[in-house]
Design a protein around this motif. Structure first.
Motif, PDB file in Angstrom:
ATOM      1  N   PRO A   1      35.223  39.597   8.973  1.00  0.00           N
ATOM      2  CA  PRO A   1      35.008  39.137  10.340  1.00  0.00           C
ATOM      3  C   PRO A   1      35.995  39.787  11.303  1.00  0.00           C
TER       4      PRO A   1
ATOM      5  N   ARG B   1      33.093  31.790   9.960  1.00  0.00           N
ATOM      6  CA  ARG B   1      32.797  32.664   8.818  1.00  0.00           C
ATOM      7  C   ARG B   1      34.090  33.124   8.151  1.00  0.00           C
TER       8      ARG B   1
ATOM      9  N   GLY C   1      22.056  31.191   9.095  1.00  0.00           N
ATOM     10  CA  GLY C   1      23.227  32.000   9.404  1.00  0.00           C
ATOM     11  C   GLY C   1      24.271  31.233  10.204  1.00  0.00           C
TER      12      GLY C   1
ATOM     13  N   LYS D   1      26.885  31.739  13.059  1.00  0.00           N
ATOM     14  CA  LYS D   1      27.102  32.716  14.121  1.00  0.00           C
ATOM     15  C   LYS D   1      28.548  32.770  14.610  1.00  0.00           C
TER      16      LYS D   1
ATOM     17  N   ASP E   1      30.695  38.301   5.060  1.00  0.00           N
ATOM     18  CA  ASP E   1      30.611  38.079   6.499  1.00  0.00           C
ATOM     19  C   ASP E   1      29.204  38.400   7.011  1.00  0.00           C
ATOM     20  N   ARG E   2      28.657  39.508   6.590  1.00  0.00           N
ATOM     21  CA  ARG E   2      27.319  39.876   7.034  1.00  0.00           C
ATOM     22  C   ARG E   2      26.275  38.897   6.493  1.00  0.00           C
TER      23      ARG E   2
ATOM     24  N   GLU F   1      26.412  35.576   8.327  1.00  0.00           N
ATOM     25  CA  GLU F   1      25.890  35.682   9.691  1.00  0.00           C
ATOM     26  C   GLU F   1      24.360  35.705   9.699  1.00  0.00           C
ATOM     27  N   ASP F   2      23.762  36.429   8.757  1.00  0.00           N
ATOM     28  CA  ASP F   2      22.302  36.504   8.684  1.00  0.00           C
ATOM     29  C   ASP F   2      21.895  37.031   7.306  1.00  0.00           C
TER      30      ASP F   2
ATOM     31  N   ALA G   1      32.178  33.626  14.358  1.00  0.00           N
ATOM     32  CA  ALA G   1      32.970  34.539  13.528  1.00  0.00           C
ATOM     33  C   ALA G   1      34.193  33.853  12.932  1.00  0.00           C
TER      34      ALA G   1
END
Length: 232
Positions: free
Chosen positions: A19, A119, A112, A114, A93-94, A97-98, A116
């Motif tokens: 992140p 995360r 996800g 959103k 992290d990716r 997020e999604d 940061a």
């Protein structure tokens, strides 16, 4: 062109670290204690106990592992099973997020996270879990904990199930018989250490009106063996 050659490597390098702060462009340092609270959003589907799988696999040893390879979990989607993804700060992290952008058509229903910072905290928590240094999730309560079905009383232990017409009549060990419309009664299995004893299915209420329930068996073959088709 000279600017593009300078900026692109910097962006790629920072994205590999996990992140990133939207203000300073620096990797965020997560906090495992805060991440334990964030994990509450995951605990309905994942545990952090080794070998304890729920809807999704245990996340106890996910750090540094290739996706789709947790021991004992057999319900991975084919795309995830064949994905060349190793879980570290950047890939987690990716994913958080999604999930669908990392492995399209996987079975993860989570839309996800959103934020940061959240995360980063959750990733720090999962890393601490793998190292055996994590605080308990949810501020000390195991949100994914389930009741041990072997310990339920006679009012929940099923002695007989009779099917007639469009209904089931369930008799428990305390002598009570309760009728259910067949559409409102679900038959489930739980072969885990928290499941019922073999030959000792249990009745669990479901729904707000009291007209729905589940009967949990130790194995699939017990279901047909226990149900008797008989009308008075």
């Amino acid at each position: 062109m000279r600017i593009a050659r300078v900026v692109l490597p910097v962006v790629l390098a920072s994205s590999s670290l996990g992140p990133v702060s939207p203000v300073a462009g620096q990797p965020l340092e997560g906090n495992p204690s805060r991440g334990a609270a964030v994990f509450g959003q995951c605990a309905a589907c994942h545990s952090v106990e080794p070998g304890v799988h729920l809807t999704g696999p245990s996340l106890a040893r996910v750090w540094g592992r290739r996706a789709g390879t947790v021991e004992g979990f057999t319900r991975y989607s084919e795309p995830l099973r064949h994905a060349a993804v190793v879980w570290d700060a950047a890939t987690l992290d990716r994913w958080l997020e999604d999930p669908q952008t990392v492995v399209p058509q996987n079975l993860m229903t989570f839309p996800g996270l959103k934020d940061a910072r959240q995360r980063a905290d959750l990733i720090a928590y999962l890393k601490a879990v793998a190292a055996g240094q994590a605080p308990p999730p949810g501020g000390g309560m195991m949100a994914s904990a389930r009741a041990d079905l072997k310990t339920l009383g006679p009012e929940r232990r099923v002695r007989a199930i009779r099917h007639c017409g469009d209904g089931y009549h369930v008799t428990t060990e305390d002598g009570r018989t309760v009728p259910f419309w067949e559409f409102n009664l679900r038959f489930k299995t739980d072969s885990s250490r928290l499941g019922p004893s073999r030959g000792k299915p249990v009745l669990l209420p479901a729904g707000m009106q009291g007209d729905r329930a589940s009967i949990v068996f130790a194995s699939p073959e017990e279901i047909s063996r226990t149900i008797e088709g008989k009308c008075p």
